[in-house]
Design an enzyme around this catalytic site. Structure first.
Site, PDB file in Angstrom:
ATOM      1  N   GLU A 100      33.729 -18.359  43.659  1.00  0.00           N
ATOM      2  CA  GLU A 100      35.185 -18.210  43.588  1.00  0.00           C
ATOM      3  C   GLU A 100      35.954 -19.219  44.427  1.00  0.00           C
ATOM      4  O   GLU A 100      36.927 -19.791  43.978  1.00  0.00           O
ATOM      5  CB  GLU A 100      35.578 -16.830  44.132  1.00  0.00           C
ATOM      6  N   ARG A 156      48.844 -13.312  42.285  1.00  0.00           N
ATOM      7  CA  ARG A 156      48.560 -12.733  40.969  1.00  0.00           C
ATOM      8  C   ARG A 156      48.505 -13.786  39.861  1.00  0.00           C
ATOM      9  O   ARG A 156      48.115 -13.497  38.736  1.00  0.00           O
ATOM     10  CB  ARG A 156      49.634 -11.710  40.613  1.00  0.00           C
ATOM     11  N   TRP A 195      49.771 -16.639  35.270  1.00  0.00           N
ATOM     12  CA  TRP A 195      48.341 -16.887  35.106  1.00  0.00           C
ATOM     13  C   TRP A 195      48.148 -16.963  33.594  1.00  0.00           C
ATOM     14  O   TRP A 195      48.247 -15.949  32.901  1.00  0.00           O
ATOM     15  CB  TRP A 195      47.528 -15.736  35.700  1.00  0.00           C
ATOM     16  N   ASN A 241      53.917  -9.690  31.621  1.00  0.00           N
ATOM     17  CA  ASN A 241      52.551  -9.742  32.133  1.00  0.00           C
ATOM     18  C   ASN A 241      51.704  -8.934  31.161  1.00  0.00           C
ATOM     19  O   ASN A 241      52.092  -7.837  30.778  1.00  0.00           O
ATOM     20  CB  ASN A 241      52.549  -9.117  33.538  1.00  0.00           C
ATOM     21  N   GLY A 242      50.548  -9.459  30.742  1.00  0.00           N
ATOM     22  CA  GLY A 242      49.698  -8.739  29.790  1.00  0.00           C
ATOM     23  C   GLY A 242      49.561  -9.530  28.512  1.00  0.00           C
ATOM     24  O   GLY A 242      49.789 -10.747  28.502  1.00  0.00           O
ATOM     25  N   LYS A 287      44.439 -12.211  41.219  1.00  0.00           N
ATOM     26  CA  LYS A 287      43.997 -11.079  42.029  1.00  0.00           C
ATOM     27  C   LYS A 287      43.747  -9.827  41.207  1.00  0.00           C
ATOM     28  O   LYS A 287      42.766  -9.140  41.396  1.00  0.00           O
ATOM     29  CB  LYS A 287      45.059 -10.808  43.109  1.00  0.00           C
ATOM     30  N   LYS A 310      31.334 -14.609  45.698  1.00  0.00           N
ATOM     31  CA  LYS A 310      32.217 -15.126  46.768  1.00  0.00           C
ATOM     32  C   LYS A 310      32.118 -16.646  46.831  1.00  0.00           C
ATOM     33  O   LYS A 310      33.125 -17.341  46.931  1.00  0.00           O
ATOM     34  CB  LYS A 310      31.849 -14.554  48.149  1.00  0.00           C
ATOM     35  N   CYS A 321      49.567 -12.461  36.738  1.00  0.00           N
ATOM     36  CA  CYS A 321      50.988 -12.743  36.615  1.00  0.00           C
ATOM     37  C   CYS A 321      51.781 -11.834  37.548  1.00  0.00           C
ATOM     38  O   CYS A 321      51.538 -10.635  37.614  1.00  0.00           O
ATOM     39  CB  CYS A 321      51.544 -12.572  35.204  1.00  0.00           C
ATOM     40  N   GLU A 358      26.854 -10.351  44.796  1.00  0.00           N
ATOM     41  CA  GLU A 358      28.217 -10.414  45.332  1.00  0.00           C
ATOM     42  C   GLU A 358      28.402 -11.697  46.153  1.00  0.00           C
ATOM     43  O   GLU A 358      29.451 -12.339  46.090  1.00  0.00           O
ATOM     44  CB  GLU A 358      28.495  -9.150  46.170  1.00  0.00           C
ATOM     45  N   HIS A 367       9.878 -15.544  37.532  1.00  0.00           N
ATOM     46  CA  HIS A 367       9.927 -15.345  36.074  1.00  0.00           C
ATOM     47  C   HIS A 367      10.888 -16.321  35.400  1.00  0.00           C
ATOM     48  O   HIS A 367      11.241 -16.136  34.241  1.00  0.00           O
ATOM     49  CB  HIS A 367      10.328 -13.898  35.768  1.00  0.00           C
TER      50      HIS A 367
HETATM   51  C1  F6R Z   1      36.090 -11.050  43.473  1.00  0.00           C
HETATM   52  C2  F6R Z   1      37.100 -10.113  43.046  1.00  0.00           C
HETATM   53  C3  F6R Z   1      37.069  -9.609  41.652  1.00  0.00           C
HETATM   54  C4  F6R Z   1      37.489  -8.128  41.642  1.00  0.00           C
HETATM   55  C5  F6R Z   1      37.590  -7.612  40.197  1.00  0.00           C
HETATM   56  C6  F6R Z   1      37.983  -6.149  40.179  1.00  0.00           C
HETATM   57  O1  F6R Z   1      36.257 -11.410  44.804  1.00  0.00           O
HETATM   58  O2  F6R Z   1      37.971  -9.779  43.798  1.00  0.00           O
HETATM   59  O3  F6R Z   1      35.820  -9.784  41.070  1.00  0.00           O
HETATM   60  O4  F6R Z   1      36.550  -7.394  42.348  1.00  0.00           O
HETATM   61  O5  F6R Z   1      38.526  -8.360  39.490  1.00  0.00           O
HETATM   62  O6  F6R Z   1      39.209  -5.961  40.815  1.00  0.00           O
HETATM   63  P1  F6R Z   1      39.628  -4.555  41.392  1.00  0.00           P
HETATM   64  O7  F6R Z   1      38.745  -4.266  42.558  1.00  0.00           O
HETATM   65  O8  F6R Z   1      41.053  -4.714  41.790  1.00  0.00           O
HETATM   66  O9  F6R Z   1      39.416  -3.567  40.292  1.00  0.00           O
END
Ligand code: F6R
Length: 592
Positions: free
Chosen positions: A477, A28, A76, A102-103, A587, A474, A2, A470, A493
């Site tokens: 997402e 956000r 969000w 927000n929250g 984000k 990516k 948010c 990771e 396994h």
């Molecule tokens: C994936 C991504 C998220 C963040 C996670 C932690 O691309 O960006 O998985 O890595 O939400 O966020 P931060 O790094 O801001 O603590």
């Protein structure tokens, strides 16, 4: 999670300023939006809609009337579906009190029940709306007192702003979710969830800490502690981010711009002060247990750290995801060390892990991009990424800078920082060579081959195992293709049962002791019909498609993730997804 933006000042186009600011915070949260503006006759006009604020060209004509006080929200969803009613701002029945939030107010159901029994009528399914009614209920001693009383009743983590029809002011409070106040020209003030939203107006900011409140009115910005309401002074901090750092600079999306920026961001991470690194290395050597903590991508970076410390420094470290940190509670001592990894520095689960560690007296080091974030301010030592604002939801440049700093730290623990820097400087040169249009085209061709598949497997061994995890994040997402990362040795396994004719399997390798074994694993899946995409320094006949990554010794994990970032981006674009704003994500995850 948010975005909130507010303006109070001499400009009579407050609603338009808020619209512009909110567009910069859309990363956000982007399922719905709304703006409230207080007009010169005292009325508060609210406009809200489902959809993305970036697509808004004109505001409703009522919001075009002169106004010096306004705030808005890009949502969000947490409580209540994505509907116009659930979009913020939320108002009381008569429109006297208006709030954005927000929250999560964790006890909202209980509060809502009480308010309904007193005759309040609710229009939304959100937790936020209770805050407006709580203020309305306490108004007899004025707006400020009512706001403070409302904050005493709600539980949870939040950033909340309110306006009242009776008074020309905005009141905001924070407990756990970010709020920053910007001081502009001629008595103008801004409040936002993140600094880039008001960078075009000011670089002078004041951070609201947890359990603090700010009032913007004709007397400027006044800050108070909560719950006692005692006035406090705030230091103005000057931010060194340039406005264009937060713009697309001609790229179609922030994600590809940020991928390309890795040519420069790695070198900024490598230049981290030696004394600071040695100080942290000393703490790691003397610690009664070192824990590396992060969430999502940052959690996978923490896992890479475990391999780097084992390989380079011959040192065991513990790795925990922020949300799972509770199980470490019994082992934490005042000599324990927690290294928190984060881009935003606002991730609620990681912040909670830090709170737990601090309660046991542990030392906190953060490796963080936003240097003025809550996490940085809670830490004993901050190792800044200096990567500049990262706006695409999918983390790219922050990820590689985080790995670079962990690599340096591992070398510092091994008392061999010079070799660490040399390895990374060479790696940086190789990244420069990789990030060219031909390389992009080569990866785009791989994306064309797999863009219609329904599943992708990614495998790696050693430090390439967390890189495979990771890589899967990516791909999930932004492409929305089901992708999963595995340790190469684990395939047999169970997961190998998932392979069918043509399933793409990305095999990540380096010139290391695991190379032969990962190729055997690649062969195992190829013989069951998988399409093998090799990512690494050596070509193999097993590969159906090879994406070359130069050998970079212990810096290889940094280089290996870059082609996957590009592949994920290309897949998103090919499948007509918006890579900057993937569905269901935000984000900065400021809820638990
Ligand atoms: C994936 C991504 C998220 C963040 C996670 C932690 O691309 O960006 O998985 O890595 O939400 O966020 P931060 O790094 O801001 O603590």
């Amino acid at each position: 999670m948010c975005g909130i933006f507010a303006y109070f000042g001499p400009n009579d186009k407050a609603a338009e300023i808020v619209l512009k600011g909110l567009k910069k915070l859309e990363y956000r949260g982007y399922d719905s939006w709304g703006i409230a503006a207080k007009q010169e006759n005292g009325d508060i006009v609210v406009e809200k809609h489902v959809g993305k604020i970036s697509e808004v060209i004109n505001l409703n004509e009522k919001l075009e009337k002169p106004s010096h006080v306004a705030f808005g929200h890009s949502r969000w969803a947490t409580h209540g579906g994505v509907t116009e009613y659930n979009a913020h701002p939320h108002t009381t029945e008569n429109g006297e009190v208006v709030v954005v939030h927000n929250g999560i107010f964790e006890n909202y159901l209980e509060l809502k029940g009480e308010l309904i029994s007193q005759g309040h009528q609710f229009r939304s399914e959100t937790d936020t709306e209770v805050f407006a009614h709580l203020i309305e209920d306490e108004m007899e001693e004025g707006f400020e007192a009512a706001f403070i009383r409302a904050t005493k009743k709600v539980e949870g983590r939040y950033a909340v702003l309110a306006m009242s029809k009776d008074e020309n002011k905005i009141i905001a409070a924070r407990r756990g979710s970010p709020l920053i106040v910007g001081k502009g020209q001629d008595g103008a003030y801004f409040i936002a969830s993140d600094v880039p939203a008001f960078l075009e107006y000011t670089k002078d900011v004041m951070y609201l800490d947890d359990n603090q409140m700010v009032i913007l009115d004709k007397d400027g910005a006044r800050f108070f502690n909560l719950p006692d309401g005692k006035q406090i002074e705030k230091r103005i901090i000057s931010i060194d981010w340039e406005e264009e750092m937060a713009d697309k600079c001609g790229y179609p999306h922030f994600m590809i711009k940020e991928i390309m920026e890795q040519k420069e961001t790695i070198s900024r991470a490598i230049n981290l002060d030696s004394e600071l690194l040695s100080e942290v290395a000393e703490k790691i050597r003397g610690a009664f247990g070192t824990y590396i903590v992060g969430c999502g991508t940052a959690g996978k970076v923490a896992m890479v750290g475990e391999y780097l410390f084992a390989e380079i420094a011959k040192k065991h470290v513990n790795v925990k995801f922020g949300s799972e940190f509770g199980s470490a509670k019994s082992f934490l001592k005042d000599r324990s060390l927690v290294i928190a990894i984060s881009q935003s520095g606002e991730t609620a689960d990681t912040l909670e892990a830090i709170e737990i560690a601090k309660s046991k007296g542990a030392t906190i080091v953060s490796i963080v991009n936003v240097e003025t974030s809550t996490m940085a301010r809670m830490s004993d030592i901050v190792l800044p990424l200096k990567a500049g604002p990262e706006k695409a939801v999918a983390s790219t440049k922050a990820t590689t800078s985080q790995i670079a700093i962990l690599t340096l730290l591992a070398y510092a623990v091994a008392d061999d920082l010079n070799t660490g820097r040399k390895t990374l400087i060479e790696a940086e040169g190789k990244i420069n060579d990789m990030l060219n249009p031909r390389y992009e085209q080569h990866i785009e061709a791989a994306s064309d081959r797999i863009k219609d598949c329904s599943d992708i497997m990614v495998i790696g061994r050693g430090s390439n195992y967390p890189i495979a995890l990771e890589a899967a994040i990516k791909l999930q997402e932004v492409s929305y293709i089901h992708a999963e990362g595995f340790a190469g040795g684990e395939l047999k396994h169970g997961p190998i049962a998932l392979i069918s004719e043509g399933t793409p399997c990305i095999v990540i390798s380096s010139n290391d002791e695991y190379q032969k074994e990962i190729l055997s694993n690649a062969m195992e899946v190829k013989s069951r019909g998988a399409l093998i995409i090799g990512v690494g320094p050596e070509k193999s006949e097993i590969y159906d498609y090879w994406i070359k990554v130069p050998d970079a010794l212990n810096a290889s994990p940094i280089l290996n993730i870059i082609p996957i970032q590009i592949l994920a981006y290309k897949l998103a674009v090919a499948r007509q997804n918006n890579p900057d704003m993937p569905r269901n994500l935000a984000k900065s995850v400021t809820v638990k």
